[in-house]
Enzyme design. Structure first.
Site, mmCIF file in Angstrom:
data_model
loop_
_atom_site.group_PDB
_atom_site.id
_atom_site.type_symbol
_atom_site.label_atom_id
_atom_site.label_comp_id
_atom_site.label_asym_id
_atom_site.label_seq_id
_atom_site.Cartn_x
_atom_site.Cartn_y
_atom_site.Cartn_z
ATOM 1 N N LYS A 158 0.828 -1.214 0.000
ATOM 2 C CA LYS A 158 0.000 0.000 0.000
ATOM 3 C C LYS A 158 0.861 1.263 0.000
ATOM 4 O O LYS A 158 1.837 1.357 0.755
ATOM 5 C CB LYS A 158 -0.897 0.020 1.238
ATOM 6 C CG LYS A 158 -2.068 -0.951 1.184
ATOM 7 C CD LYS A 158 -3.008 -0.687 2.341
ATOM 8 C CE LYS A 158 -4.382 -1.268 2.092
ATOM 9 N NZ LYS A 158 -5.339 -0.899 3.137
ATOM 10 N N ILE A 203 -6.635 -9.564 4.107
ATOM 11 C CA ILE A 203 -7.706 -10.263 4.814
ATOM 12 C C ILE A 203 -8.655 -10.815 3.764
ATOM 13 O O ILE A 203 -9.087 -10.085 2.866
ATOM 14 C CB ILE A 203 -8.479 -9.283 5.719
ATOM 15 C CG1 ILE A 203 -7.536 -8.489 6.617
ATOM 16 C CG2 ILE A 203 -9.554 -10.009 6.510
ATOM 17 C CD1 ILE A 203 -6.998 -9.240 7.799
ATOM 18 N N ASN A 290 -10.295 9.128 6.615
ATOM 19 C CA ASN A 290 -10.428 10.095 5.534
ATOM 20 C C ASN A 290 -10.887 11.436 6.068
ATOM 21 O O ASN A 290 -11.863 11.520 6.810
ATOM 22 C CB ASN A 290 -11.430 9.587 4.490
ATOM 23 C CG ASN A 290 -10.962 8.305 3.841
ATOM 24 O OD1 ASN A 290 -9.769 8.148 3.549
ATOM 25 N ND2 ASN A 290 -11.867 7.374 3.632
ATOM 26 N N ARG A 292 -12.351 14.138 4.849
ATOM 27 C CA ARG A 292 -13.205 14.879 3.916
ATOM 28 C C ARG A 292 -14.625 14.356 4.065
ATOM 29 O O ARG A 292 -14.852 13.364 4.753
ATOM 30 C CB ARG A 292 -12.746 14.594 2.487
ATOM 31 C CG ARG A 292 -12.846 13.103 2.172
ATOM 32 C CD ARG A 292 -12.562 12.751 0.741
ATOM 33 N NE ARG A 292 -13.017 11.402 0.471
ATOM 34 C CZ ARG A 292 -12.253 10.305 0.536
ATOM 35 N NH1 ARG A 292 -11.002 10.398 0.856
ATOM 36 N NH2 ARG A 292 -12.769 9.123 0.284
ATOM 37 N N VAL A 295 -18.471 10.410 -0.558
ATOM 38 C CA VAL A 295 -19.527 10.268 -1.550
ATOM 39 C C VAL A 295 -20.805 9.734 -0.907
ATOM 40 O O VAL A 295 -21.903 10.220 -1.155
ATOM 41 C CB VAL A 295 -19.078 9.310 -2.684
ATOM 42 C CG1 VAL A 295 -20.220 9.045 -3.650
ATOM 43 C CG2 VAL A 295 -17.875 9.874 -3.406
#
Lengths: 458, 214
Positions: A158, A203, A290, A292, A295
């Site tokens: 990642k 996972i 996150n 923000r 959506v």
């Protein structure tokens, strides 16, 4: 209260923010690129200004152009929406340094939580379970192989500066690690400007559960419950629900408590989301936070009755939250379907084009967030999200029936969308019985596409 | 026998409301239907959704949109004074360029994706020769027609400029960006208004290039 807000985004989220401001009697400025000149969202603002050519890099992502627009039109705040500059600490700092309010957390918090490896460390320090993985960034391939060996394959590589499902690679076997690591670094460098990589155990059959957080500038942080965003394709969410039916009360208490712990540890202000992975055994692990609005925020709004964008603006105006955790009530169940302008039958290729006709669902318990209209031109420069159809019901069963009804009423002509696929998912036994994981859509794609062809829906 | 294209052009150029044409067993009727629109709060949205079928101004003078109009930008008194040196040249007279931005897009070679009804800049100016080179704003900012308040404007209508000559300045975040002539030629139009806010792509000048074939 803020007086004039510049909305540094486009499409349905820009409309969402503009509408919230209008209801609060706040003047607004919409920015747009040449491709969005005259777009519906620009007409919902008090005024709109074109700031650059179609390319996002030279318009919506151009920090100077966006800030310039805010200053020249006399705005006192900027709402970044999601995507674009919303999690850009540099832009948040630039905004602040120029005397404007950035509607979101501070640049320092954005930077901290934007470093996904640092966020994991923070979670660990707070005693929040994190996905087993590397203790920090990985160095060379040899070090990576050692970590991966201990974790056990398969593993995920990642990007520390990634997030939102991007910059992730699966390594199934030891032999692949070295080359995948090199590619992951190159990709991360190109996309995020930074090639730091950390490793997580992959996972299997996980669920994606996230908790909505609201924090004000008076030291109050509360949660608005969790969302289940397990149904994904290519690591992008397709259908979201609130609450998570797979999360029983005791687990809900622990997860929301841990989410708040993370938020409090950084003194989080404004809206944010803490994301977890839930294993089939009922274990959960922190992935990222996150900074923000997301959506899928409407499903939380439907079950709590709280207008999250309104709260964002109030918080940015330095007002305290008007309600406490005890005041937050969860009623019923909400589901959101994301309609994208893409072709499921051809690798989900984005399908720019012009909408000829459309009919959007409505009626009891139905909400549609969109700026689509007849003649709407879907340009190739931005993402393919076209509309969000959200339903609310007294329970999950009723919400499912309502969503099926709503999708049946939905019509787009002249373009290709994933509407038919969403419909198939809503009728699949796996979805109905909530026996899903993040791989469900991809595993059943061929079957669903085959069924769609038979139904002449494609 | 006239072609449908000729008739449509005639219809538009003479601003007719009805035209009937019959010849050789073919009858063509062009009729302009007034559109009745009811809107409450968003006149621009209403026009937009009816694909520009309404007539008249869509977005009014931006300076009247804000509650503190006059004190805000765009119509504000700039350092050069309101209506100072080099106001919008070539205003009034002649015909109207249908869409400022459509022309700007074509000149810049960008996709002409400007939706109908996007004529946010309803500047009227003298008819421009189709072969004129259009100079559009490369960024959002305040237009300054001369180097300093009171000095001569860089370029005015009728003046000849060489490629690379500064035509005006656009100020953004305290930096002054020069807008230069892409070709040598004569300025045929200068809608760039001193002290006004130019959006990206707004038409600033039109130049009849020296090399243009007339």
């Amino acid at each position: 209260m803020l007086r004039r807000v510049l909305v540094a985004n486009r499409g349905e989220i820009a409309a969402r923010i503009l509408r919230a401001c209008r209801e609060m009697n706040i003047e607004t400025v919409a920015i747009c690129s040449e491709a969005d000149r005259g777009a519906l969202f620009t007409t919902l603002a008090t005024r709109s200004v074109c700031i650059g050519p179609a390319s996002a890099a030279q318009s919506y992502l151009d920090q100077q152009a966006v800030l310039n627009a805010a200053l020249l039109t006399g705005c006192d705040a900027i709402h970044p929406g999601f995507g674009f500059l919303s999690e850009n600490a540099e832009f948040a700092a630039l905004t602040r340094d120029n005397g404007l309010v950035f509607i979101g957390p501070s640049p320092e918090v954005i930077a901290l939580l934007g470093d996904k490896d640092a966020a994991r460390r923070l979670a660990r320090e707070q005693g929040i379970p994190v996905v087993p993985g590397s203790q920090g960034l990985v160095g060379d391939a040899e070090a990576a192989e050692q970590v991966a060996g201990q974790l056990g394959y398969p593993v995920l590589l990642k990007a520390a500066s990634g997030g939102g499902g991007r910059g992730i690679r699966v390594v199934a076997e030891p032999g692949e690690l070295s080359s995948q690591l090199a590619e992951a670094r190159a990709e991360a460098k190109a996309c995020f400007g930074n090639d730091d990589i950390y490793i997580e155990k992959l996972i299997t059959a996980p669920r994606h559960i996230e908790v909505q957080i609201l924090g004000d500038s008076h030291g109050n942080q509360i949660h608005l419950g969790e969302r289940d965003c397990t149904l994904q394709r290519n690591r992008q969410k397709v259908i979201e629900e609130a609450p998570a039916a797979a999360v029983p009360e005791e687990l809900h208490q622990r997860m929301t408590a841990d989410a708040l712990r993370a938020a409090r540890a950084v003194g989080y202000e404004n809206a944010g989301t803490v994301e977890f992975i839930l294993t089939p055994d009922g274990e959960y692990y922190f992935i990222e936070m996150n900074t923000r609005i997301q959506v899928e925020h409407p499903v939380t709004e439907m079950i709590t009755g709280i207008n999250i964008v309104r709260e964002q603006i109030r918080i940015a105006s330095a007002l305290p939250l008007e309600f406490s955790q005890a005041d937050v009530r969860f009623e019923g169940h909400a589901i959101e379907c994301r309609i994208n302008a893409e072709d499921p039958a051809h690798g989900f290729a984005p399908c720019p084009g012009t909408i000829e006709h459309l009919h959007l669902p409505s009626g009891f318990g139905v909400r549609v967030d969109t700026v689509a209209h007849p003649g709407y031109i879907i340009s190739p420069y931005y993402d393919s999200l076209l509309a969000k159809i959200i339903v609310h019901g007294r329970n999950r069963h009723e919400a499912v029936l309502r969503m099926r009804r709503a999708l049946e009423e939905t019509l787009f002509t002249g373009i290709t969308t994933n509407l038919g696929l969403l419909y198939m998912v809503l009728y699949s036994p796996d979805f109905l019985y909530n026996r899903i994981d993040t791989g469900t859509v991809e595993r059943n794609l061929d079957t669903m596409l085959g069924a769609l062809k038979e139904e002449v829906m494609l | 026998m006239r072609s449908p294209e000729e008739l449509a052009a005639l219809f538009e150029s003479h601003n007719l409301t009805r035209l009937e044409y019959e010849e050789g067993g073919v009858r063509l009727v062009l009729e302009r239907q007034p559109v009745n629109i009811q809107y409450l709060g968003y006149p621009a949205a209403a026009s937009h959704l009816t694909a520009g079928a309404t007539s008249g101004q869509l977005l009014g003078d931006a300076s009247t949109l804000f509650s503190d109009a006059g004190a805000g930008v765009d119509g504000r008194v700039s350092a050069f004074g309101a209506g100072g040196v080099g106001g919008a040249d070539g205003a009034g007279g002649g015909g109207t360029l249908v869409s400022n931005h459509a022309a700007g897009n074509q000149a810049a070679g960008s996709p002409s994706g400007s939706p109908v009804g996007s004529a946010a800049n309803n500047t009227t100016f003298s008819a421009i020769n189709p072969s004129d080179i259009l100079v559009t704003a490369p960024l959002l900012g305040i237009i300054y027609r001369s180097a300093e308040p009171g000095s001569e404007p860089y370029a005015t209508v009728g003046e000849h400029v060489n490629a690379g000559d500064v035509l005006c300045l656009i100020e953004a975040m305290k930096t002054f960006n020069q807008v230069t002539a892409p070709v040598g030629g004569t300025i045929t139009a200068a809608p760039a208004e001193n002290g006004r806010l130019a959006e990206y792509g707004d038409l600033l000048f039109a130049i009849a290039a020296d090399s243009a074939v007339r």
